[in-house]
Write a protein that holds these residues in place. Structure first.
Motif, PDB file in Angstrom:
ATOM      1  N   ALA A  28       0.840  -1.197   0.000  1.00  0.00           N
ATOM      2  CA  ALA A  28       0.000   0.000   0.000  1.00  0.00           C
ATOM      3  C   ALA A  28       0.877   1.251   0.000  1.00  0.00           C
ATOM      4  N   THR A  29       2.005   1.196   0.687  1.00  0.00           N
ATOM      5  CA  THR A  29       2.922   2.341   0.732  1.00  0.00           C
ATOM      6  C   THR A  29       3.491   2.636  -0.650  1.00  0.00           C
ATOM      7  N   ASP A  30       3.907   1.589  -1.368  1.00  0.00           N
ATOM      8  CA  ASP A  30       4.441   1.776  -2.721  1.00  0.00           C
ATOM      9  C   ASP A  30       3.404   2.417  -3.631  1.00  0.00           C
ATOM     10  N   ALA A  31       2.205   1.860  -3.624  1.00  0.00           N
ATOM     11  CA  ALA A  31       1.137   2.388  -4.471  1.00  0.00           C
ATOM     12  C   ALA A  31       0.738   3.795  -4.030  1.00  0.00           C
ATOM     13  N   GLY A  32       0.773   4.050  -2.714  1.00  0.00           N
ATOM     14  CA  GLY A  32       0.443   5.390  -2.202  1.00  0.00           C
ATOM     15  C   GLY A  32       1.420   6.444  -2.683  1.00  0.00           C
ATOM     16  N   GLN A  33       2.701   6.087  -2.744  1.00  0.00           N
ATOM     17  CA  GLN A  33       3.705   7.025  -3.264  1.00  0.00           C
ATOM     18  C   GLN A  33       3.470   7.304  -4.739  1.00  0.00           C
ATOM     19  N   ALA A  34       3.124   6.279  -5.502  1.00  0.00           N
ATOM     20  CA  ALA A  34       2.824   6.471  -6.929  1.00  0.00           C
ATOM     21  C   ALA A  34       1.600   7.369  -7.087  1.00  0.00           C
ATOM     22  N   LEU A  35       0.581   7.142  -6.280  1.00  0.00           N
ATOM     23  CA  LEU A  35      -0.638   7.951  -6.321  1.00  0.00           C
ATOM     24  C   LEU A  35      -0.326   9.420  -6.059  1.00  0.00           C
ATOM     25  N   LYS A  36       0.438   9.676  -5.028  1.00  0.00           N
ATOM     26  CA  LYS A  36       0.822  11.056  -4.684  1.00  0.00           C
ATOM     27  C   LYS A  36       1.566  11.707  -5.844  1.00  0.00           C
ATOM     28  N   LEU A  37       2.501  10.984  -6.441  1.00  0.00           N
ATOM     29  CA  LEU A  37       3.260  11.506  -7.573  1.00  0.00           C
ATOM     30  C   LEU A  37       2.337  11.800  -8.752  1.00  0.00           C
ATOM     31  N   HIS A  38       1.423  10.898  -9.061  1.00  0.00           N
ATOM     32  CA  HIS A  38       0.515  11.105 -10.192  1.00  0.00           C
ATOM     33  C   HIS A  38      -0.338  12.358 -10.012  1.00  0.00           C
ATOM     34  N   ILE A  39      -0.887  12.534  -8.830  1.00  0.00           N
ATOM     35  CA  ILE A  39      -1.766  13.687  -8.603  1.00  0.00           C
ATOM     36  C   ILE A  39      -0.971  14.986  -8.596  1.00  0.00           C
ATOM     37  N   THR A  40       0.183  15.008  -7.950  1.00  0.00           N
ATOM     38  CA  THR A  40       0.968  16.254  -7.933  1.00  0.00           C
ATOM     39  C   THR A  40       1.501  16.589  -9.323  1.00  0.00           C
ATOM     40  N   GLU A  41       1.925  15.570 -10.080  1.00  0.00           N
ATOM     41  CA  GLU A  41       2.387  15.817 -11.448  1.00  0.00           C
ATOM     42  C   GLU A  41       1.240  16.284 -12.339  1.00  0.00           C
ATOM     43  N   LEU A  42       0.058  15.736 -12.135  1.00  0.00           N
ATOM     44  CA  LEU A  42      -1.114  16.160 -12.910  1.00  0.00           C
ATOM     45  C   LEU A  42      -1.401  17.640 -12.663  1.00  0.00           C
ATOM     46  N   MET A  43      -1.324  18.066 -11.419  1.00  0.00           N
ATOM     47  CA  MET A  43      -1.547  19.483 -11.105  1.00  0.00           C
ATOM     48  C   MET A  43      -0.481  20.369 -11.763  1.00  0.00           C
ATOM     49  N   LYS A  44       0.759  19.895 -11.788  1.00  0.00           N
ATOM     50  CA  LYS A  44       1.831  20.653 -12.456  1.00  0.00           C
ATOM     51  C   LYS A  44       1.580  20.737 -13.956  1.00  0.00           C
ATOM     52  N   GLU A  45       1.160  19.626 -14.544  1.00  0.00           N
ATOM     53  CA  GLU A  45       0.947  19.572 -15.997  1.00  0.00           C
ATOM     54  C   GLU A  45      -0.172  20.508 -16.466  1.00  0.00           C
ATOM     55  N   VAL A  46      -1.200  20.714 -15.638  1.00  0.00           N
ATOM     56  CA  VAL A  46      -2.282  21.630 -16.027  1.00  0.00           C
ATOM     57  C   VAL A  46      -1.990  23.060 -15.560  1.00  0.00           C
ATOM     58  N   HIS A  47      -0.816  23.257 -14.972  1.00  0.00           N
ATOM     59  CA  HIS A  47      -0.397  24.575 -14.473  1.00  0.00           C
ATOM     60  C   HIS A  47      -1.399  25.145 -13.479  1.00  0.00           C
ATOM     61  N   ALA A  48      -1.871  24.281 -12.576  1.00  0.00           N
ATOM     62  CA  ALA A  48      -2.818  24.712 -11.547  1.00  0.00           C
ATOM     63  C   ALA A  48      -2.159  25.730 -10.628  1.00  0.00           C
ATOM     64  N   LEU A  49      -2.929  26.701 -10.227  1.00  0.00           N
ATOM     65  CA  LEU A  49      -2.466  27.751  -9.319  1.00  0.00           C
ATOM     66  C   LEU A  49      -2.935  27.441  -7.902  1.00  0.00           C
ATOM     67  N   ASN A  50      -2.188  27.908  -6.921  1.00  0.00           N
ATOM     68  CA  ASN A  50      -2.571  27.766  -5.510  1.00  0.00           C
ATOM     69  C   ASN A  50      -2.960  26.325  -5.157  1.00  0.00           C
ATOM     70  N   VAL A  51      -2.127  25.392  -5.507  1.00  0.00           N
ATOM     71  CA  VAL A  51      -2.420  23.984  -5.238  1.00  0.00           C
ATOM     72  C   VAL A  51      -2.442  23.747  -3.728  1.00  0.00           C
ATOM     73  N   GLN A  52      -3.491  23.089  -3.282  1.00  0.00           N
ATOM     74  CA  GLN A  52      -3.661  22.741  -1.873  1.00  0.00           C
ATOM     75  C   GLN A  52      -3.785  21.225  -1.755  1.00  0.00           C
ATOM     76  N   ILE A  53      -3.024  20.644  -0.866  1.00  0.00           N
ATOM     77  CA  ILE A  53      -3.148  19.215  -0.588  1.00  0.00           C
ATOM     78  C   ILE A  53      -4.269  19.057   0.426  1.00  0.00           C
ATOM     79  N   THR A  54      -5.361  18.428   0.022  1.00  0.00           N
ATOM     80  CA  THR A  54      -6.519  18.295   0.912  1.00  0.00           C
ATOM     81  C   THR A  54      -6.524  16.970   1.668  1.00  0.00           C
ATOM     82  N   ASP A  55      -5.748  16.002   1.196  1.00  0.00           N
ATOM     83  CA  ASP A  55      -5.544  14.734   1.904  1.00  0.00           C
ATOM     84  C   ASP A  55      -4.082  14.361   1.682  1.00  0.00           C
TER      85      ASP A  55
END
Length: 146
Positions: A28-55
């Motif tokens: 679960a830890t391995d997959a959780g790290q991949a999940l975190k990377l995917h979501i943060t990279e997705l926010m970078k790719e769409v050039h989201a402003l004021n990104v907030q980590i809600t979980d």
């Protein structure tokens, strides 16, 4: 007849040999790290402003028999605040292919879009809002805890 028996034994042996060579299931830890990377990279790719980590994730959420899930979620503003929720989710889907291989599991239009990655054992829900806010949350499958 003997040929068919030998063929059957050979096929069984190959199947058993292949099963023993399969990659181990991720934790679960391995997959959780991949999940975190995917979501943060997705926010970078769409050039989201004021990104907030809600979980922030990083915790095992027990799901029985020594197995656990992990979750992660983030929001961010689009530079064009008048875009519809469906439009924002469409942008996220289009860009996601540059981040990781996900397939759409459910898209009923004007509703959250559910996606899954068999490779990473993760799932995403794109649920952006009509006020120009990207919103992505995800979780891993129920996997072996640490």
């Amino acid at each position: 007849m003997a040929f068919l028996i030998r063929l059957g034994v050979t096929i069984c042996a190959l199947v058993l040999l292949g099963a023993g060579c399969a990659e181990p299931e991720p934790t679960a830890t391995d997959a959780g790290q991949a999940l975190k990377l995917h979501i943060t990279e997705l926010m970078k790719e769409v050039h989201a402003l004021n990104v907030q980590i809600t979980d922030p994730g990083g915790r095992d959420l027990p799901c029985g028999e020594g197995r656990a899930k992990q979750s992660f979620a983030a929001t961010g503003a689009d530079s064009v605040p008048h875009m519809t929720a469906d439009g924002l989710n469409t942008v996220l889907v289009a860009v996601l292919s540059r981040v990781a291989p996900y397939r759409i599991v459910e898209d009923r239009g004007n509703a959250p879009i559910r996606l899954a990655s068999e490779e990473f054992r993760t799932a995403l829900v794109l649920e952006s809002t009509g006020d120009g806010q990207y919103k992505v949350r995800g979780e891993t499958e129920c996997l072996p805890a640490r």
